[in-house]
Design an enzyme around this catalytic site. Sequence first.
Site, mmCIF file in Angstrom:
data_model
loop_
_atom_site.group_PDB
_atom_site.id
_atom_site.type_symbol
_atom_site.label_atom_id
_atom_site.label_comp_id
_atom_site.label_asym_id
_atom_site.label_seq_id
_atom_site.Cartn_x
_atom_site.Cartn_y
_atom_site.Cartn_z
ATOM 1 N N SER A 143 0.859 -1.198 0.000
ATOM 2 C CA SER A 143 0.000 0.000 0.000
ATOM 3 C C SER A 143 0.889 1.240 0.000
ATOM 4 C CB SER A 143 -0.856 -0.008 1.277
ATOM 5 O OG SER A 143 -1.455 1.259 1.496
ATOM 6 N N TYR A 156 -3.662 -0.534 10.005
ATOM 7 C CA TYR A 156 -3.457 -0.744 8.558
ATOM 8 C C TYR A 156 -2.056 -0.265 8.163
ATOM 9 C CZ TYR A 156 -4.574 -0.817 3.546
ATOM 10 O OH TYR A 156 -4.583 -1.084 2.187
HETATM 11 P P1 NAP Z 1 -11.676 -5.389 -0.991
HETATM 12 O O1 NAP Z 1 -12.614 -5.315 -2.150
HETATM 13 O O2 NAP Z 1 -12.172 -5.058 0.364
HETATM 14 O O3 NAP Z 1 -10.974 -6.816 -1.013
HETATM 15 C C1 NAP Z 1 -10.390 -7.395 0.125
HETATM 16 C C2 NAP Z 1 -10.338 -8.883 -0.100
HETATM 17 O O4 NAP Z 1 -9.763 -9.504 1.052
HETATM 18 C C3 NAP Z 1 -11.728 -9.470 -0.285
HETATM 19 O O5 NAP Z 1 -11.674 -10.528 -1.188
HETATM 20 C C4 NAP Z 1 -12.001 -9.993 1.118
HETATM 21 O O6 NAP Z 1 -12.972 -11.014 1.165
HETATM 22 C C5 NAP Z 1 -10.633 -10.525 1.482
HETATM 23 N N1 NAP Z 1 -10.547 -10.777 2.906
HETATM 24 C C6 NAP Z 1 -10.554 -9.881 3.905
HETATM 25 N N2 NAP Z 1 -10.514 -10.509 5.093
HETATM 26 C C7 NAP Z 1 -10.484 -11.838 4.824
HETATM 27 C C8 NAP Z 1 -10.449 -13.009 5.634
HETATM 28 N N3 NAP Z 1 -10.441 -12.957 6.986
HETATM 29 N N4 NAP Z 1 -10.438 -14.219 5.018
HETATM 30 C C9 NAP Z 1 -10.448 -14.300 3.678
HETATM 31 N N5 NAP Z 1 -10.490 -13.233 2.854
HETATM 32 C C10 NAP Z 1 -10.508 -12.011 3.428
HETATM 33 O O7 NAP Z 1 -10.524 -4.346 -1.231
HETATM 34 P P2 NAP Z 1 -9.309 -4.306 -2.279
HETATM 35 O O8 NAP Z 1 -9.003 -2.888 -2.447
HETATM 36 O O9 NAP Z 1 -9.542 -5.148 -3.466
HETATM 37 O O10 NAP Z 1 -8.157 -4.925 -1.364
HETATM 38 C C11 NAP Z 1 -7.254 -5.903 -1.806
HETATM 39 C C12 NAP Z 1 -5.882 -5.616 -1.208
HETATM 40 O O11 NAP Z 1 -5.398 -4.387 -1.772
HETATM 41 C C13 NAP Z 1 -5.889 -5.414 0.316
HETATM 42 O O12 NAP Z 1 -4.750 -6.020 0.876
HETATM 43 C C14 NAP Z 1 -5.817 -3.895 0.442
HETATM 44 O O13 NAP Z 1 -5.243 -3.502 1.651
HETATM 45 C C15 NAP Z 1 -4.927 -3.571 -0.730
HETATM 46 N N6 NAP Z 1 -4.947 -2.165 -1.150
HETATM 47 C C16 NAP Z 1 -6.063 -1.605 -1.687
HETATM 48 C C17 NAP Z 1 -6.035 -0.270 -2.089
HETATM 49 C C18 NAP Z 1 -7.212 0.421 -2.730
HETATM 50 O O14 NAP Z 1 -7.121 1.603 -3.043
HETATM 51 N N7 NAP Z 1 -8.321 -0.239 -2.967
HETATM 52 C C19 NAP Z 1 -4.876 0.488 -1.929
HETATM 53 C C20 NAP Z 1 -3.755 -0.117 -1.365
HETATM 54 C C21 NAP Z 1 -3.800 -1.450 -0.988
HETATM 55 P P3 NAP Z 1 -14.514 -10.648 1.496
HETATM 56 O O15 NAP Z 1 -15.080 -10.007 0.260
HETATM 57 O O16 NAP Z 1 -15.095 -11.975 1.799
HETATM 58 O O17 NAP Z 1 -14.494 -9.704 2.667
#
Ligand code: NAP
Length: 251
Positions: A143, A156
């Site tokens: 991130s 986070y």
């Molecule tokens: P998201 O749509 O909230 O996706 C998060 C994913 O992690 C979902 O598939 C979620 O499953 C899964 N997850 C969370 N807790 C879990 C658990 N206990 N067991 C199994 N699966 C779990 O958000 P995203 O943005 O795509 O995030 C993906 C990654 O990118 C994360 O590590 C996030 O920190 C990182 N990131 C995102 C951004 C951004 O701008 N979006 C920026 C920097 C980093 P469920 O749907 O079942 O909850």
Amino acid sequence: MANPFDLSGRTAVVTGANTGIGQSVALALAEAGASIVCVGRSSMEETEALVVRAGARFHSITADLGSIAPVKSIVSETISAFGSLDILVNNAGIIRRADAIDFTEEDWDAVIDTNLKTAFFLSQAAGRHMIGKGSGKIINIASLLSFQGGIRIPSYTASKSGLAGITRLLACEWAAKGVNVNAIAPGYFVTNNTAALRDDPDRSAAILARIPAGRWGAPAELGGAAVFLASAASDYVHGTVIPVDGGWLAR
Ligand code: NAP
């Protein structure tokens, strides 16, 4: 000349692949030729349809990554399904928002356990297999908070700064054993993770004004960096965190 980005014959495990960045990364790896194993706690039906339409083999594993209990079985089930585990993408992650002064132990532990502890121990379990065969690629989804402090997200920031550190440590230990460990640092992408920010007009406008590209990222725009780090094209790349952030860190 052979395509150095070709992933034919490789098996990739992507955690949290039902939606958002994980789903896009799974699809990009599938389009590059990899067989895909999606791991998570929600239905993978939508991702399965995309991966199969891309012509790739698909397998899903139901697991709650809030604890390290499932990590060994994720590796063994992947090997039973497709014969090997060549690429691991530690993508699953959560975020909890509150002022540091009010932040609870529960919100600290939940985020650190999912984003950092499970990512490390799943890497360890996969790494044992990869070191045994002398090759493998591990990609951590880090991130901007691997580089910056942020506000109202103490666990986070700690988890993602820790993930960048673990990326470097594992690279130092495993580079000479044929295993590449790297990370991608997404900027601000349109996913569930950032819904609260986008719903806040002031925060949303402030973020947008600081992004040189002038827009939020679309999850599909992370696929290329993931394919690069998963492929032979990155064989001499170790311990790096690649920002895909519309220029945010350059500002
Ligand atoms: P998201 O749509 O909230 O996706 C998060 C994913 O992690 C979902 O598939 C979620 O499953 C899964 N997850 C969370 N807790 C879990 C658990 N206990 N067991 C199994 N699966 C779990 O958000 P995203 O943005 O795509 O995030 C993906 C990654 O990118 C994360 O590590 C996030 O920190 C990182 N990131 C995102 C951004 C951004 O701008 N979006 C920026 C920097 C980093 P469920 O749907 O079942 O909850």
